[in-house]
Scaffold this active site. Structure first.
Site, mmCIF file in Angstrom:
data_model
loop_
_atom_site.group_PDB
_atom_site.id
_atom_site.type_symbol
_atom_site.label_atom_id
_atom_site.label_comp_id
_atom_site.label_asym_id
_atom_site.label_seq_id
_atom_site.Cartn_x
_atom_site.Cartn_y
_atom_site.Cartn_z
ATOM 1 N N SER A 99 17.176 18.802 1.968
ATOM 2 C CA SER A 99 18.161 19.738 1.420
ATOM 3 C C SER A 99 18.111 21.080 2.143
ATOM 4 O O SER A 99 19.145 21.647 2.513
ATOM 5 C CB SER A 99 17.913 19.946 -0.078
ATOM 6 O OG SER A 99 18.088 18.742 -0.787
ATOM 7 N N GLY A 127 26.799 12.422 1.977
ATOM 8 C CA GLY A 127 27.688 13.181 1.091
ATOM 9 C C GLY A 127 27.517 14.674 1.284
ATOM 10 O O GLY A 127 28.491 15.438 1.238
ATOM 11 N N SER A 181 26.632 20.300 -6.759
ATOM 12 C CA SER A 181 26.462 21.628 -6.171
ATOM 13 C C SER A 181 26.883 21.645 -4.704
ATOM 14 O O SER A 181 27.056 22.724 -4.128
ATOM 15 C CB SER A 181 24.995 22.057 -6.272
ATOM 16 O OG SER A 181 24.180 21.199 -5.486
ATOM 17 N N ASP A 195 18.633 13.025 -8.417
ATOM 18 C CA ASP A 195 17.974 12.248 -7.366
ATOM 19 C C ASP A 195 16.624 11.701 -7.811
ATOM 20 O O ASP A 195 16.101 10.754 -7.221
ATOM 21 C CB ASP A 195 17.783 13.107 -6.112
ATOM 22 C CG ASP A 195 19.089 13.306 -5.350
ATOM 23 O OD1 ASP A 195 20.038 12.530 -5.597
ATOM 24 O OD2 ASP A 195 19.163 14.234 -4.529
ATOM 25 N N LYS A 241 26.550 8.339 -6.780
ATOM 26 C CA LYS A 241 25.680 8.535 -5.629
ATOM 27 C C LYS A 241 25.988 7.434 -4.601
ATOM 28 O O LYS A 241 27.057 6.833 -4.607
ATOM 29 C CB LYS A 241 24.208 8.517 -6.073
ATOM 30 C CG LYS A 241 23.822 9.720 -6.937
ATOM 31 C CD LYS A 241 23.830 11.006 -6.112
ATOM 32 C CE LYS A 241 23.334 12.197 -6.891
ATOM 33 N NZ LYS A 241 23.260 13.420 -6.058
ATOM 34 N N ARG A 245 23.377 4.239 -9.312
ATOM 35 C CA ARG A 245 21.921 4.134 -9.382
ATOM 36 C C ARG A 245 21.392 3.762 -10.762
ATOM 37 O O ARG A 245 20.419 3.016 -10.879
ATOM 38 C CB ARG A 245 21.279 5.453 -8.922
ATOM 39 C CG ARG A 245 21.359 5.658 -7.432
ATOM 40 C CD ARG A 245 20.775 6.985 -7.003
ATOM 41 N NE ARG A 245 20.833 7.127 -5.553
ATOM 42 C CZ ARG A 245 20.662 8.267 -4.906
ATOM 43 N NH1 ARG A 245 20.433 9.383 -5.589
ATOM 44 N NH2 ARG A 245 20.722 8.312 -3.590
#
Length: 863
Positions: free
Chosen positions: A459, A529, A622, A747, A773, A777
């Site tokens: 990230s 993504g 976000s 996540d 996702k 999931r």
């Protein structure tokens, strides 16, 4: 044979290697004497074949159909047997056209010289004619008349054609073993823009080397060879070969064919590292100094003592010239080999030069090298030679490390991981993406213990790399793990016009002063993504009005929600159009030019992102907010982002703010739901380091909660990463049956479900975002955990994992090409044993995952 190549002599053919990479079919090489051609063609005992010298014209009378390109050229190199009818094609035309495109060599309106009058000349002349060349001349030793309808001139007359823009060599001049020859000198051609040579052995002929030294667009014939083979395969099977696959095939063939050439100071480790590389890649190792000693039958110190350095250097040049004609070798040179330009010239014909850069303080005197037998001599040599090593190197390798690690660095740089038989688990770049049915096999219960460093934060890496690209000047981002998602972001950064240099675990980025995107811009986001959502606002802001900016990616990626941006585009007068393609999907956006009809003055105005107030739901990803935050500081006025409703994933927004502050761009929370962004700011180039990743660390620390003993190092206790919360969640799952809201850390969902299943069960709320996702999931984890005997209840925004006895799965687990699913289920397989498919998916975020858990004692094999 069913598929293959026929010709009179095929000793140096690369066709079998290329076709073996294109598809799963048996491709053979068949040498046919001229007096046996008729029998072979009459028998028609093949499905499809390629044809090479000298039979490209001889096979024509046997054909029932010839396509237009082959007719125009007068030669056939591909034949397909369709129910006894022979169909002939010429794919050399396509191969050469692809070669022009590779180096962006525009032929339209240009003056072209074609050297030679053979079969390849026919291909070249037909092609440049179709590409609207202004003038075409054929150059031959036998001048006069016409060839393919174009005037034939002498080489002397060709030198007077100073208006020439493009030269295409179709002669064998410069081909192995006469690599020193050159058909023409480029000195007289002051208007020359590019040179293409159909020769592919050596990789770089004398002609191509001269062109590159002059800064011209230039390329040898290997790419043409690969692309004509790809087109032939399309005729064989009636199916299109993906362009990305074709480029990968070329890179693989080039990597196999290129020599790995090691240069550097005496005692820097060239020989040791070279032998390791050769062993790992099953290549021939050549030590130039040793070859010289064999040739002279005496040691180098003796040669210096009796005949002097000049004599030694002449011998060295002779040896280098000889070994440079080989391909696919590892070549270690003497420390002074780079002192002669002709040596570098020879080495670059078939090789890529790697400078083994070992610190001066670690270089030791060598008794058998008279020029380097003392510390003082080493220092003086270093001062003179260091800039030469740097100047001639294609890659500079930091050698302040153990030799095996240096060898691995070079193998990665050379793109030889897939051919590396000794490094079974070497993983980087595209390796895990090449095989879509790979399986991880776990051998029963493993004793998992040890110390491991957390991988770098993906990230933060995304964010820091993008900030660096938006800053003018050079930035260095260290501690980067090259997952598939990060590689996608780096590819997109290049589309912004930034220069990217990738090192072993860091990236240097040189940003541009002004970013302008046009219709040639294509952001390939692969399956990331984050990359897609981060770059869409840049397309909205930096594009020229009226120019379409394209985003591509996998089918799954392009079906993920983008309505936030779609609505924003509609309000801003920006066209937004999503399309599905055969290999995935694409999005096209473009800023419109228009007339201000309200004022009725036909004043042209531009539509696009404007500073102001942006209202966005707080419960969406976000990534949308981050994408806007990157761009808004660059607008002329101040902006605000107002988040409506509950703000999910606030920690990821704060990570973005942190990364931007590292590059001196400020964003502030005005209140709990409003972000204030001052306009007219500039990103300032910086050197930054990526901290360890809590999200992936959870997949290592989890072993402490399922019977292992692992210490995870490299995590910042003061980190803003929201997934840091996994530590307290793991503890609560171990000690009870809690209710956990994971809307701020989706996540972590899959690995939290595993810990809950192993202990007392739990109820998870805020799970709706798991459905959008890489896969659904939540639903998939419930489905796959059931194979372990784990019971669960699934609903849109709540998942209940019940306390169950965990058993070894009786069937293979399915990874659904989702990295989080594969890693989460793999942790349970470490306890029970079993198999899971799509193991390659870990490369999306954690390419070294299986290496790392293996180092902790997990018994796993990748098939």
């Amino acid at each position: 044979m069913e598929y293959g190549l026929i010709g009179e002599k095929l000793g140096h053919s690369f066709s079998k290697d290329i076709h073996n990479l294109i598809g799963d079919y048996d491709y053979q090489l068949k040498e046919i004497p001229r007096d046996s051609l008729n029998q072979f063609m009459e028998k028609k005992d093949f499905k499809a074949i390629n044809v090479t010298i000298p039979y490209k014209q001889d096979v024509i009378p046997y054909l029932d159909f010839i396509d237009d390109a082959a007719k125009a050229i007068g030669a056939v190199n591909t034949i397909v047997n369709k129910d006894g009818k022979l169909f002939g094609y010429n794919t050399d035309y396509y191969g050469m056209k692809s070669l022009f495109e590779k180096i962006n060599l525009d032929i339209c309106g240009k003056n072209v010289l074609i050297l030679g009058t053979g079969g390849t000349c026919k291909t070249a002349s037909a092609l440049v004619k179709d590409l609207s060349a202004k003038s075409i001349c054929i150059v031959s030793r036998h001048a006069g008349g016409l060839e393919n309808g174009f005037p034939v001139i002498s080489y002397d007359e060709a030198l007077t054609k100073t208006e020439t823009n493009v030269i295409v060599n179709t002669t064998p001049c410069g081909m192995f073993p006469k690599g020193d020859e050159k058909p023409i000198s480029l000195e007289k051609f002051s208007n020359l823009e590019g040179v293409v040579d159909a020769i592919y052995n050596p990789n770089c002929t004398e002609l191509i080397l001269e062109a590159k030294n002059r800064g011209l667009k230039a390329e040898g014939g290997l790419f043409m060879l690969v692309m004509q083979a790809v087109k032939a395969a399309e005729f064989f099977f009636g199916k299109t070969v993906d362009n990305q696959k074709a480029l990968e095939i070329f890179s693989t063939i080039l990597g196999r064919k290129e020599n790995i050439v090691l240069v550097g100071m005496p005692s820097c480790g060239k020989t040791t590292v070279g032998k390791l590389i050769a062993k790992m890649t099953q290549r021939e190792f050549i030590d130039c100094d040793l070859e010289l000693v064999k040739k002279e039958n005496r040691q180098i110190s003796e040669i210096f003592a009796h005949d002097g350095e000049e004599y030694f250097r002449n011998l060295e040049t002779q040896v280098i010239k000889e070994v440079s004609q080989k391909t696919g070798c590892v070549i270690s040179t003497g420390g002074g080999a780079v002192l002669r330009e002709e040596n570098i010239h020879s080495l670059k014909k078939n090789g890529r030069i790697y400078f083994i850069n070992r610190p001066l303080q670690k270089l030791l005197p060598t008794r058998d090298r008279p020029t380097a037998n003392s510390a003082d001599k080493i220092k003086k040599l270093f001062e003179v030679r260091y800039p030469i090593y740097k100047a001639c190197a294609d890659e500079i390798i930091d050698a302040n490390d153990y030799p095996d690690n240096v060898a691995k660095k070079i193998i990665k740089k050379a793109g030889l991981e897939n051919d590396c038989k000794k490094l079974k688990n070497l993983q980087i770049s595209e390796k895990n993406n090449q095989k879509k049915q790979d399986i991880a096999v776990f051998e029963g219960k493993s004793v998992v213990k040890g110390t491991i460093k957390a991988p770098p934060s993906k990230s933060l890496a995304h964010r820091m790399l993008i900030c660096a690209a938006l800053a003018e000047g050079g930035s260095h981002v260290t501690n980067v793990d090259f997952s598939q998602d990060i590689l996608a972001t780096l590819d997109c950064i290049k589309q912004l016009g930034a220069k990217v240099q990738i090192f072993d675990d860091s990236v240097k980025i040189s940003g541009t002063k002004k970013i302008v995107l046009d219709s040639k811009t294509c952001f390939d986001c692969r399956e990331s993504g984050s990359t897609l959502r981060f770059f869409i606002p840049m397309g909205m802001n930096f594009s020229k009005p009226g120019e379409k900016i394209t985003f591509t990616g996998s089918k799954v990626l392009m079906t993920r929600p983008l309505s936030i941006y779609e609505n924003l585009c509609e309000k801003s007068g920006i066209l937004f159009e999503k399309k599905q393609t055969e290999n995935g999907g694409k999005l096209e956006i473009s800023r419109k030019n228009g007339e201000n009809s309200a004022e009725n003055d036909k004043k042209s105005c531009e539509f696009g992102l404007k500073p102001g107030i942006f209202e966005i739901p707080g419960d969406i990803s976000s990534q949308f907010i981050t994408g806007l935050l990157f761009v808004l500081p660059l607008l002329e006025g101040d902006s605000e982002i107002k988040l409506t409703g509950y703000v999910e994933s606030r920690s990821y927004i704060n990570l973005t703010i942190q990364a931007m502050r590292d590059f001196e761009v400020k964003v502030e929370w005005k209140d709990e739901t409003t972000l204030f962004v001052k306009g007219n700011q500039k990103y300032i180039a910086k050197n930054v380091a990526v901290e360890g990743d809590y999200s992936n660390a959870a997949f290592l620390d989890v072993f402490n909660f399922i019977g292992g003993n692992v210490q995870v190092l490299g995590l910042n206790e003061n980190s803003l990463q929201g997934d840091k919360v996994y530590k307290t969640m793991f503890e609560s799952l171990k000690n009870g049956c809690p209710v956990l809201n994971i809307c701020d850390c989706p996540d972590l969902g899959p690995i939290l479900f595993v810990v809950a299943a192993f202990h007392n069960g739990a109820t998870f709320t805020g799970t709706k975002r798991l459905a959008i996702k890489e896969s659904n999931r939540g639903k998939i984890m419930c489905q796959e955990l059931a194979k372990f005997g784990v019971k669960s209840e699934y609903s849109e925004n709540q998942i209940v994992i019940k306390k169950s006895k965990i058993c070894e799965p009786k069937e293979m687990l399915l990874g659904y090409n989702d990295h989080r699913i594969v890693m989460a289920l793999s942790t349970l397989l470490c306890v029970t044993g079993g198999k899971i498919n799509d193991a390659h998916a870990v490369s999306k975020s954690y390419p070294g995952y299986f290496d790392d858990i293996s180092s902790l004692g997990v018994k796993v094999e990748l098939l």
